[in-house]
Structures are given as C-alpha cells and as structure tokens.
Design a protein around this motif. Structure first.
Motif, PDB file in Angstrom:
ATOM      1  N   PHE A 112       0.817  -1.213   0.000  1.00 32.18           N
ATOM      2  CA  PHE A 112       0.000   0.000   0.000  1.00 32.18           C
ATOM      3  C   PHE A 112       0.851   1.263   0.000  1.00 32.18           C
ATOM      4  CE2 PHE A 112      -3.735  -2.369   0.005  1.00 32.18           C
ATOM      5  CZ  PHE A 112      -4.766  -1.486  -0.286  1.00 32.18           C
ATOM      6  N   GLU A 113       2.098   1.140   0.387  1.00 29.39           N
ATOM      7  CA  GLU A 113       3.010   2.258   0.170  1.00 29.39           C
ATOM      8  C   GLU A 113       3.128   2.523  -1.328  1.00 29.39           C
ATOM      9  OE1 GLU A 113       7.677   3.591   0.956  1.00 29.39           O
ATOM     10  OE2 GLU A 113       6.882   1.767   1.891  1.00 29.39           O
ATOM     11  N   ALA A 114       3.237   1.451  -2.116  1.00 33.71           N
ATOM     12  CA  ALA A 114       3.309   1.618  -3.569  1.00 33.71           C
ATOM     13  C   ALA A 114       2.035   2.223  -4.121  1.00 33.71           C
ATOM     14  CB  ALA A 114       3.585   0.264  -4.231  1.00 33.71           C
ATOM     15  N   VAL A 115       0.876   1.756  -3.649  1.00 32.75           N
ATOM     16  CA  VAL A 115      -0.392   2.323  -4.124  1.00 32.75           C
ATOM     17  C   VAL A 115      -0.438   3.821  -3.840  1.00 32.75           C
ATOM     18  CG1 VAL A 115      -2.902   2.291  -3.859  1.00 32.75           C
ATOM     19  CG2 VAL A 115      -1.636   0.135  -3.903  1.00 32.75           C
ATOM     20  N   ALA A 116       0.023   4.227  -2.655  1.00 27.04           N
ATOM     21  CA  ALA A 116       0.028   5.650  -2.314  1.00 27.04           C
ATOM     22  C   ALA A 116       0.927   6.445  -3.257  1.00 27.04           C
ATOM     23  CB  ALA A 116       0.468   5.841  -0.860  1.00 27.04           C
ATOM     24  N   TRP A 117       2.095   5.901  -3.597  1.00 28.06           N
ATOM     25  CA  TRP A 117       2.983   6.599  -4.522  1.00 28.06           C
ATOM     26  C   TRP A 117       2.346   6.771  -5.893  1.00 28.06           C
ATOM     27  CZ3 TRP A 117       6.669   9.606  -3.254  1.00 28.06           C
ATOM     28  CH2 TRP A 117       7.494   9.355  -2.150  1.00 28.06           C
ATOM     29  N   GLY A 118       1.424   5.891  -6.230  1.00 31.85           N
ATOM     30  CA  GLY A 118       0.790   5.990  -7.531  1.00 31.85           C
ATOM     31  C   GLY A 118      -0.339   7.003  -7.607  1.00 31.85           C
ATOM     32  N   LEU A 119      -0.826   7.516  -6.493  1.00 39.83           N
ATOM     33  CA  LEU A 119      -1.987   8.410  -6.509  1.00 39.83           C
ATOM     34  C   LEU A 119      -1.801   9.625  -7.416  1.00 39.83           C
ATOM     35  CD1 LEU A 119      -3.159   8.343  -2.763  1.00 39.83           C
ATOM     36  CD2 LEU A 119      -4.058   7.044  -4.707  1.00 39.83           C
ATOM     37  N   PRO A 120      -0.646  10.322  -7.387  1.00 46.03           N
ATOM     38  CA  PRO A 120      -0.509  11.499  -8.254  1.00 46.03           C
ATOM     39  C   PRO A 120      -0.536  11.164  -9.746  1.00 46.03           C
ATOM     40  CG  PRO A 120       1.120  11.558  -6.482  1.00 46.03           C
ATOM     41  CD  PRO A 120       0.514  10.194  -6.476  1.00 46.03           C
ATOM     42  N   ARG A 121      -0.359   9.907 -10.103  1.00 49.53           N
ATOM     43  CA  ARG A 121      -0.325   9.519 -11.521  1.00 49.53           C
ATOM     44  C   ARG A 121      -1.671   9.013 -12.029  1.00 49.53           C
ATOM     45  NH1 ARG A 121       5.521   7.062 -13.339  1.00 49.53           N
ATOM     46  NH2 ARG A 121       6.791   8.668 -12.336  1.00 49.53           N
ATOM     47  N   GLY A 311      -1.039  -0.672  -7.771  1.00 54.78           N
ATOM     48  CA  GLY A 311       0.257  -0.951  -7.149  1.00 54.78           C
ATOM     49  C   GLY A 311       1.389  -0.896  -8.145  1.00 54.78           C
ATOM     50  N   LEU A 312       1.141  -1.374  -9.363  1.00 50.44           N
ATOM     51  CA  LEU A 312       2.177  -1.320 -10.400  1.00 50.44           C
ATOM     52  C   LEU A 312       2.425   0.112 -10.861  1.00 50.44           C
ATOM     53  CD1 LEU A 312       1.282  -4.441 -12.586  1.00 50.44           C
ATOM     54  CD2 LEU A 312       3.079  -4.214 -10.853  1.00 50.44           C
ATOM     55  N   ILE A 313       1.385   0.936 -10.869  1.00 51.17           N
ATOM     56  CA  ILE A 313       1.572   2.358 -11.206  1.00 51.17           C
ATOM     57  C   ILE A 313       2.486   3.007 -10.173  1.00 51.17           C
ATOM     58  CG2 ILE A 313       0.417   4.591 -11.444  1.00 51.17           C
ATOM     59  CD1 ILE A 313      -2.017   3.073 -12.523  1.00 51.17           C
ATOM     60  N   GLY A 314       2.263   2.686  -8.895  1.00 50.52           N
ATOM     61  CA  GLY A 314       3.135   3.211  -7.846  1.00 50.52           C
ATOM     62  C   GLY A 314       4.549   2.688  -7.959  1.00 50.52           C
ATOM     63  N   CYS A 315       4.695   1.411  -8.308  1.00 46.37           N
ATOM     64  CA  CYS A 315       6.042   0.856  -8.509  1.00 46.37           C
ATOM     65  C   CYS A 315       6.748   1.575  -9.651  1.00 46.37           C
ATOM     66  CB  CYS A 315       5.957  -0.642  -8.802  1.00 46.37           C
ATOM     67  SG  CYS A 315       5.621  -1.669  -7.360  1.00 46.37           S
ATOM     68  N   ALA A 316       6.016   1.895 -10.714  1.00 43.45           N
ATOM     69  CA  ALA A 316       6.612   2.623 -11.830  1.00 43.45           C
ATOM     70  C   ALA A 316       7.088   4.002 -11.394  1.00 43.45           C
ATOM     71  CB  ALA A 316       5.601   2.741 -12.969  1.00 43.45           C
ATOM     72  N   ALA A 317       6.309   4.651 -10.525  1.00 45.06           N
ATOM     73  CA  ALA A 317       6.721   5.958 -10.010  1.00 45.06           C
ATOM     74  C   ALA A 317       8.009   5.839  -9.198  1.00 45.06           C
ATOM     75  CB  ALA A 317       5.605   6.565  -9.159  1.00 45.06           C
ATOM     76  N   LEU A 318       8.101   4.823  -8.365  1.00 40.34           N
ATOM     77  CA  LEU A 318       9.299   4.625  -7.552  1.00 40.34           C
ATOM     78  C   LEU A 318      10.492   4.208  -8.408  1.00 40.34           C
ATOM     79  CD1 LEU A 318       7.659   2.803  -4.529  1.00 40.34           C
ATOM     80  CD2 LEU A 318       8.795   5.022  -4.456  1.00 40.34           C
ATOM     81  N   ALA A 319      10.231   3.482  -9.486  1.00 36.33           N
ATOM     82  CA  ALA A 319      11.317   3.041 -10.358  1.00 36.33           C
ATOM     83  C   ALA A 319      12.011   4.213 -11.034  1.00 36.33           C
ATOM     84  CB  ALA A 319      10.785   2.071 -11.410  1.00 36.33           C
TER      85      ALA A 319
END
Length: 329
Positions: A112-121, A311-319
């Motif tokens: 869910f940390e990853a999901v949160a990172w994906g919110l702006p996208r 979650g994958l959208i958030g992972c892409a942001a972190l990547a």
C-alpha cells in the motif's frame, strides 16, 4: 485463471525495470513503460507457483524480458533483509533474490506504500467518486483497501514534494458502535479473539461477518457473498451493507487521523466488487459520522479506484528514482 494485458511471450530482450505487486492471493508483474505506466502486465495466481522466485521466473519466461533492476511491492511489513508476506507463507531475502535474477538494484516496499505513490499519476478514468463529487484540497491523501487483508497508507506533502507513510493500520483494534453491531462483534471475538479492522474489512472478513450474522445460512466465498448481495439475496445483502457501513466508518477515522483533505481513496478487490453498494448513502453517512467533525469530513472526497493495477503504477513511479545506468543494456 491468469490474466494478461499486453504480454507478448518471448518478447525481445528489454532493458527495463521489473515491477511487481505481490499480494496474498495474486502477484502482478509488469515492466516500466512510456508515460509512467506499466507495460506487459501479467497476473499470476499465487497458488500456481511455489514461491516468489517461481512467480518471477514464470513472468520472465513468458515475456523474455531481462530486467536489470526490480521494484517490488509486497503485502507485508518491510524490515530488514528478510521479507515475509502477512497473509501467505512466502518469504525471501532481498540480497539472495537480487543475486538469483541478476538485479543490480532491488527495492522492496509495502504494497500500500506503492499504491500511495501511484496516486498522483492516476487519471480521471482511474477513479470515480463515492457520494457527491468533491474537489480535493491541498493536503494529505489516504488510501485503504480491503482485499486478502486490509492495507493502509498516506501520501503527505512536505517540503515541496510527496512523502509516503506506510502503515499497518488495518491491524488496529476495531469495535462496535451501533446496537445491531454488538452481538455480531461478540461472535467475531468468540471466533477470532482480538478483533481488528482487518478481521472484518477484508475478503475473509466479509465471510466471517456473514457467518456471524446468519450462522444457519451457507455463506460460501467472499465472491459468492458479493454476487448474492448485488442480486439482493437477503442474508448476503444484509452482511454486505454492514460491511459497507463499517468500511465507511473506518475510512472516516483514517481521514481524521491524517486530516486527509486531499481525499480518501478506496482500493482492493472486495471494495471494487461491492462498488454499487458503496454508492448507497450509508457509506458516506458512516464516513462523516464522527462528531464533532462532521463538517470537516463532509468536505473530504471519497474515491473508488477503478484502475486494475494501482500498485504497479506506484512501482513505476518509484522506479523513476533508480539510477539511469541501472537500465542500460
């Protein structure tokens, strides 16, 4: 059954970053793509592979990809080199996993940390309002989601950029407020001992809730209960409505905890399945019923995430934070 989205078996070697969202029931894999969105998505049912290494190996075999780095989101707490899923008997060591697949960089975060990172996208097509549409204000955004477990995270603006607060808030104790909830929670406590939010607000939790409310009715699986509830079967509908009320209350509590004026985002397979019931007035009524802050909560948007791979959208942001040299061929 496994689901694919744009997967081309035996694709040419792609120097991309592997993205993975590892849940209790399913694992989702992709590669970094253009526009900050994941590409070559594959969903693998965890029951069909022995462990995470087996799931990664299958994805790489199906795509022919040879990523030089990996960004993993895992449904469990992240602390130290060894990572263990909360709702599945899978564990791995980061250094060993990186060595096994030749990843020069490997980062692991809570799912869910990853999901949160994906919110702006997220795009407008990735979400829909629950209740009347409200404009998010500047401030914290919170995401929660009932699935195999109950995930919680917050996206916090500070110093001109976003920061994510990972959480195990789904394991916080949870109790009754209305009279018709007391006996139900008593049965849940007798069955489970301590009752947390996840005890109820999850796929297994919906089954427990239905069983506690109607012990003489065959409940079936979470999916069965959802389908019957949408068809207005009396016992399933009653259980789903109480689930929605409790989900709204929990979401409102999180909105107060973080003062989430940027909005509360609901994710997870159970919430998505119950979507039409979340549109009924009881969800927002329970969300706002936190005296003396009803007016504050009435101005906070609640949103259902409709995209399939947040979650994958958030992972892409972190990547994006990985060193560019990592992805060199």
């Amino acid at each position: 059954m496994e689901k694919t989205s744009g997967v081309e078996p035996r694709a040419s070697v792609m120097p991309s970053i592997l993205l993975a969202d590892i849940g209790g029931s399913n694992s989702r894999f992709a590669l970094t793509g253009g526009g900050g969105r994941p590409e070559h998505v594959l969903v693998i049912r965890n029951d069909t592979v022995p462990d995470l290494e087996g799931a990664i190996a299958r994805y790489l075999e199906e795509t022919g990809a040879r990523p030089r780095a990996a960004m993993l989101a895992v449904a469990g707490p992240i602390d130290g080199d060894e990572v263990k899923l909360t709702n599945r008997d899978w564990r791995f060591r980061r250094q060993e996993l990186a060595a096994r697949f030749g990843f020069s960089q490997l980062r692991v975060v809570n799912d869910f940390e990853a999901v949160a990172w994906g919110l702006p996208r997220l795009n407008d097509s990735d979400v829909r309002p629950l209740g009347r549409p409200l404009t998010p204000r500047n401030g914290v955004k919170v995401v929660l989601g009932p699935g195999t477990g109950l995930g919680v995270a917050a996206l916090v603006p500070a110093g001109g950029r976003w920061h994510v607060v990972a959480s195990e808030g789904g394991h916080a104790s949870f109790g009754p407020q209305a009279e018709d909830e007391v006996a139900v929670f008593g049965k849940l406590a007798a069955e489970c001992g301590r009752v947390s939010a996840e005890t109820i607000l999850s796929g297994p939790g919906l089954v427990r809730l239905a069983r506690a409310m109607h012990p003489n009715v065959e409940c079936g699986t979470c999916e069965t209960i959802v389908a019957r509830a949408l068809a207005r079967d009396a016992s399933a509908y009653a259980a789903a409505r109480l689930f929605v009320r409790l989900l709204g209350r929990f979401a409102g509590g999180l909105a107060l905890t973080f003062k989430a004026t940027g909005g509360v985002y609901i994710n997870g397979g159970v919430a998505f399945g119950l979507g039409p019931l979340l549109d009924e007035p009881q969800f927002r009524a329970a969300f706002e019923a936190h005296p003396p802050y009803e007016n504050l909560l009435a101005a906070i948007p609640t949103v259902l995430m409709t995209c399939s791979e947040p979650g994958l959208i958030g992972c892409a942001a972190l990547a994006d934070e990985f060193d560019a040299a990592t992805t060199a061929a």
